[in-house]
Design a protein around this motif. Structure first.
Motif, PDB file in Angstrom:
ATOM      1  N   LEU A  38      -5.293  13.955  12.409  1.00 25.93           N
ATOM      2  CA  LEU A  38      -5.000  12.558  12.724  1.00 25.93           C
ATOM      3  C   LEU A  38      -5.054  11.674  11.486  1.00 25.93           C
ATOM      4  N   GLU A  39      -6.004  11.975  10.591  1.00 25.46           N
ATOM      5  CA  GLU A  39      -6.109  11.207   9.355  1.00 25.46           C
ATOM      6  C   GLU A  39      -4.882  11.428   8.470  1.00 25.46           C
ATOM      7  N   ARG A  73      -1.891  12.272   9.529  1.00 24.38           N
ATOM      8  CA  ARG A  73      -0.762  11.591  10.163  1.00 24.38           C
ATOM      9  C   ARG A  73      -0.802  10.095   9.895  1.00 24.38           C
ATOM     10  N   LYS A  74      -1.975   9.528   9.972  1.00 20.11           N
ATOM     11  CA  LYS A  74      -2.119   8.100   9.721  1.00 20.11           C
ATOM     12  C   LYS A  74      -1.746   7.762   8.290  1.00 20.11           C
ATOM     13  N   LYS A  75      -2.176   8.611   7.355  1.00 19.11           N
ATOM     14  CA  LYS A  75      -1.858   8.391   5.945  1.00 19.11           C
ATOM     15  C   LYS A  75      -0.349   8.496   5.711  1.00 19.11           C
ATOM     16  N   GLU A 112       2.018   7.998   7.890  1.00 19.69           N
ATOM     17  CA  GLU A 112       2.686   6.852   8.506  1.00 19.69           C
ATOM     18  C   GLU A 112       2.555   5.615   7.626  1.00 19.69           C
ATOM     19  N   GLU A 113       1.381   5.422   7.039  1.00 17.97           N
ATOM     20  CA  GLU A 113       1.183   4.271   6.163  1.00 17.97           C
ATOM     21  C   GLU A 113       2.082   4.368   4.934  1.00 17.97           C
TER      22      GLU A 113
END
Length: 290
Positions: free
Chosen positions: A62-63, A65-67, A69-70
């Motif tokens: 999840l981390e 993916r978040k990175k 996306e950012e």
């Protein structure tokens, strides 16, 4: 495993345990004290790729993916900023490239279609991009204010062109369809003619090959020269039938191609014109219709 409905608005605690078969099963919290992992199930779209991950692995994925996306959003924003800067300088081609790159992202931002079409049309002074079917269909999904700008710039002209195209289509379409039906009948007769002859040649070839095989089988069983003669005769006839089969196969192939080409709308000059008219009507409708 029995499916359970979760009524609480917040996610419920879930425990994972090993079954006797060695597989991982999920149970409600409090049903078994020998759980291996406990984690909260977020209320989001089900992602099969996250099934079976440990809490640490899940957090890492999840981390990441978040990175990602950012980073993608930063690139997306940079393309928009660069495109807007190019527009301010009147560099429409450069601006179009930047907005086209931004358009490849999944993020929704009204600045992208606005900038893309302002640069494509040179601030709505050129109408050529609207005649491209793919671009016109994409424009149909643009915001209403952008469509209104296009209609203010080209609406009256596009309405006139669409009416002229529809009038020509109404005259041309029946003629094209009538000629296609006429060719279809002739091509179907031609296809049938060579299909019958191809099948006949195939049947003759099969019979001659059977006769050759039977005659050859009697050569070693008798001292008569008849089996040898018959083998030669049937062999020669089989060769002739094979040559005829190849000839009819080629003609049948050409006949089938003619039938297939007749279904292609742009196979004739009138057909190509009709297709172009219909595409033009479709393009203009994407701009003029809601």
């Amino acid at each position: 495993m029995e499916e359970r409905m979760i009524d609480d608005e917040e996610a419920r605690g879930i425990k994972l345990k090993r079954t006797q078969s060695g597989e991982t099963d999920a149970v409600e919290e409090g049903t078994d004290e020998q759980e291996e992992y406990v984690f909260d199930v977020p209320e989001e779209e089900y992602d099969e790729s996250l099934v079976g991950l440990t809490p640490s692995q899940l957090e890492q994925v999840l981390e990441e993916r978040k990175k990602a996306e950012e980073e993608a959003r930063l690139e997306f924003e940079s393309h928009i900023v660069a495109g807007e800067a190019a527009l301010e300088k009147g560099l429409y081609e450069e601006a179009e490239e930047f907005f086209a790159k931004a358009d490849r992202y999944v993020f929704v931002d009204e600045r992208v279609p606005n900038g893309l079409w302002v640069s494509r049309t040179r601030a709505f002074t050129e109408k050529e991009p609207f005649y491209d079917l793919k671009k016109a269909e994409a424009f149909a999904a643009c915001p209403a204010d952008l469509k209104e700008r296009a209609r203010e710039a080209f609406g009256a002209e596009f309405e006139k062109e669409r009416e002229e195209a529809r009038a020509e289509e109404r005259v041309l379409a029946p003629r094209v369809e009538a000629k296609r039906a006429e060719r279809e009948e002739a091509f179907a007769g031609n296809r049938k003619y060579y299909l019958v002859r191809f099948c006949a040649a195939l049947a003759v070839l099969a019979l001659m090959m059977i006769g050759t095989a039977l005659s050859a089988s009697f050569i070693v069983r008798t001292k008569s020269i008849a089996p040898v003669v018959l083998t030669g005769v049937f062999g020669a006839l089989a060769l002739a039938a094979f040559i005829a089969l190849l000839v009819f196969f080629r003609q049948l192939y050409l006949a089938l191609r003619l039938c297939a080409q007749n279904t292609v709308e742009e196979a004739t000059e009138d057909g190509a014109r009709l297709k172009a008219l219909r595409e033009k009507i479709r393009c203009l409708s994407c701009v003029l219709d809601d």
